[in-house]
Design a protein around this motif. Sequence first.
Motif, mmCIF file in Angstrom:
data_model
loop_
_atom_site.group_PDB
_atom_site.id
_atom_site.type_symbol
_atom_site.label_atom_id
_atom_site.label_comp_id
_atom_site.label_asym_id
_atom_site.label_seq_id
_atom_site.Cartn_x
_atom_site.Cartn_y
_atom_site.Cartn_z
ATOM 1 N N THR A 148 14.680 3.346 2.652
ATOM 2 C CA THR A 148 15.919 3.730 1.698
ATOM 3 C C THR A 148 14.840 3.503 0.143
ATOM 4 O O THR A 148 15.818 3.945 -0.359
ATOM 5 C CB THR A 148 16.655 2.360 1.448
ATOM 6 N N LEU A 149 13.877 3.507 0.096
ATOM 7 C CA LEU A 149 13.049 3.243 -1.267
ATOM 8 C C LEU A 149 12.397 4.695 -1.187
ATOM 9 O O LEU A 149 13.043 5.645 -2.757
ATOM 10 C CB LEU A 149 12.113 2.312 -1.079
ATOM 11 N N PHE A 150 11.968 5.939 -0.956
ATOM 12 C CA PHE A 150 11.260 7.118 -0.975
ATOM 13 C C PHE A 150 12.406 8.440 0.266
ATOM 14 O O PHE A 150 12.484 7.920 0.936
ATOM 15 C CB PHE A 150 9.908 6.611 -0.427
ATOM 16 N N SER A 151 12.166 9.357 -0.814
ATOM 17 C CA SER A 151 12.882 10.719 0.439
ATOM 18 C C SER A 151 12.111 10.486 1.155
ATOM 19 O O SER A 151 10.465 10.548 1.313
ATOM 20 C CB SER A 151 13.239 11.272 -1.332
ATOM 21 N N GLU A 157 3.491 8.129 4.556
ATOM 22 C CA GLU A 157 2.185 7.838 4.084
ATOM 23 C C GLU A 157 2.290 6.011 3.351
ATOM 24 O O GLU A 157 1.956 5.688 3.920
ATOM 25 C CB GLU A 157 1.369 8.638 3.352
ATOM 26 N N VAL A 158 3.223 6.373 2.428
ATOM 27 C CA VAL A 158 3.338 4.720 1.700
ATOM 28 C C VAL A 158 4.296 4.092 3.009
ATOM 29 O O VAL A 158 3.684 2.698 2.859
ATOM 30 C CB VAL A 158 4.232 5.309 0.674
ATOM 31 N N LEU A 159 5.211 5.079 3.974
ATOM 32 C CA LEU A 159 5.838 3.822 4.334
ATOM 33 C C LEU A 159 4.684 3.370 5.444
ATOM 34 O O LEU A 159 4.911 2.289 5.586
ATOM 35 C CB LEU A 159 6.589 4.760 5.418
ATOM 36 N N ASP A 160 4.228 4.224 5.999
ATOM 37 C CA ASP A 160 3.068 3.941 7.156
ATOM 38 C C ASP A 160 2.091 2.619 6.462
ATOM 39 O O ASP A 160 1.960 1.429 6.544
ATOM 40 C CB ASP A 160 1.827 4.560 7.521
#
Length: 443
Positions: A148-151, A157-160
């Motif tokens: 939801t935050l990042f396309s 990488e940030v999700l991980d």
Amino acid sequence: MPSVTTVPGRWPLIGHTVTLLRSPVEFLSSLPARGDVVRVFLGPLPVHLVTTPELALQLLTSDKFDKGIVFDKMRPLFGNGLATSNGAFNQRQRRMVLPAFTRARVATYAETVITSLATELRDSWHDGQRLEFDRVMQDFVMTVAGRTLFSAELGQEVLDEIKHSIPIMLKHVLVRAFSPGFVEKLPLKANREFDEAAARLRKIIPEVVVGARKEGGDHGDLLSALLAARDADTGEAMTDEQIHDEVVTILTTGAETTAVALAWFFHEVGTRPEVRQRFHAEVDAVLGDRPATFEDVAKLEYTGRIINEVLRRTPPIILMRRAREDVEIGGVLVRKGSEVAVSQHTLHRDPRWFPNPGQFDPDRWEPARAAAVPKGAFIPFGAGSRFCPGHFLAHTEIAIAAATIATRWDLVPVAGQRVYAQVKATMQPNRLPVTATSRRPQA
């Protein structure tokens, strides 16, 4: 003015902290009988705690109070985001963040992220599979939050890193907040884990923000909305640092509470046959076997009542404020700089507003009964200008995920497992092992 009762059971140096962390529901539920305003000690720190809806609203809506010491301790995690900032800066940031949570934006998040991920999760299980459901929900909600935050192009990488670091920080933040200041400086494993996780997030999230700013455009994600926000008075955008702080605030305060609520939702449904039967009947009538969408949420009325009852029973533990000046509250003079608090548990389990408060009763949220609950008695998302801007997104995510899962699965608690709430940043279950039992023949 009347004197304030100090709650019995205070220990030297540690105050009521051990009792609060060990038996939070019992301790907090006992406070209204001792007065409208009582004194508790978090470590050596005296705190005035209000116990009525009227005083809760006064505390949370008055401009005579700033965020308190707990939020000071959380700044290494949140920076200067909405959860920790004060005054004019907080008001400015709130105006700029709110457009990211409009009804239209939430509908987009539901269409592009929530329904699809809930469907993938539902379709990934097999009949008879045992699930550690609290962990499954934490992973699911963190994935939803990241997407939801990042396309997708910017955020894997940030999700991980989010899925790795946020749970570590949330594991330690409440004990850190309630402990004397010197404790966080000790060479303890908990302090090292907390600081290292915070440092990793401070590095990786700004990298994604810079990349998104260079790329430009609206990807339909929360980050695009934050980058596009402008101050109404000056026309200025948020800096990369400000966006970092708001992103971490959204991830921690939003994702954590949503994951905990979803886990408790299925525990409560799974242990109450009548509630489970009515929930499944509503899901079948509204959805059949298809996933839930944004448009379905309003039709899932009984599901919404279950959500409210879960939020009543397992809210965040306490909201802290600090007096900006000498102020009277409940007939008690609170000096400038003093800490004042309200506990959602104290209000949500008060039998004056919620008869038989220990009973799980979704029907207490029928419109007529809910209308009788006084303002300030039910505040899972706070109140006033500090009201959580993501509350509608959280409710939508819980409803879509719960209903989509229930189109196919009955999640049966594993027999013989003791389930209880642990006090961390929220009231997390110790563990929720369930067995996924198919409600329909699978293709």
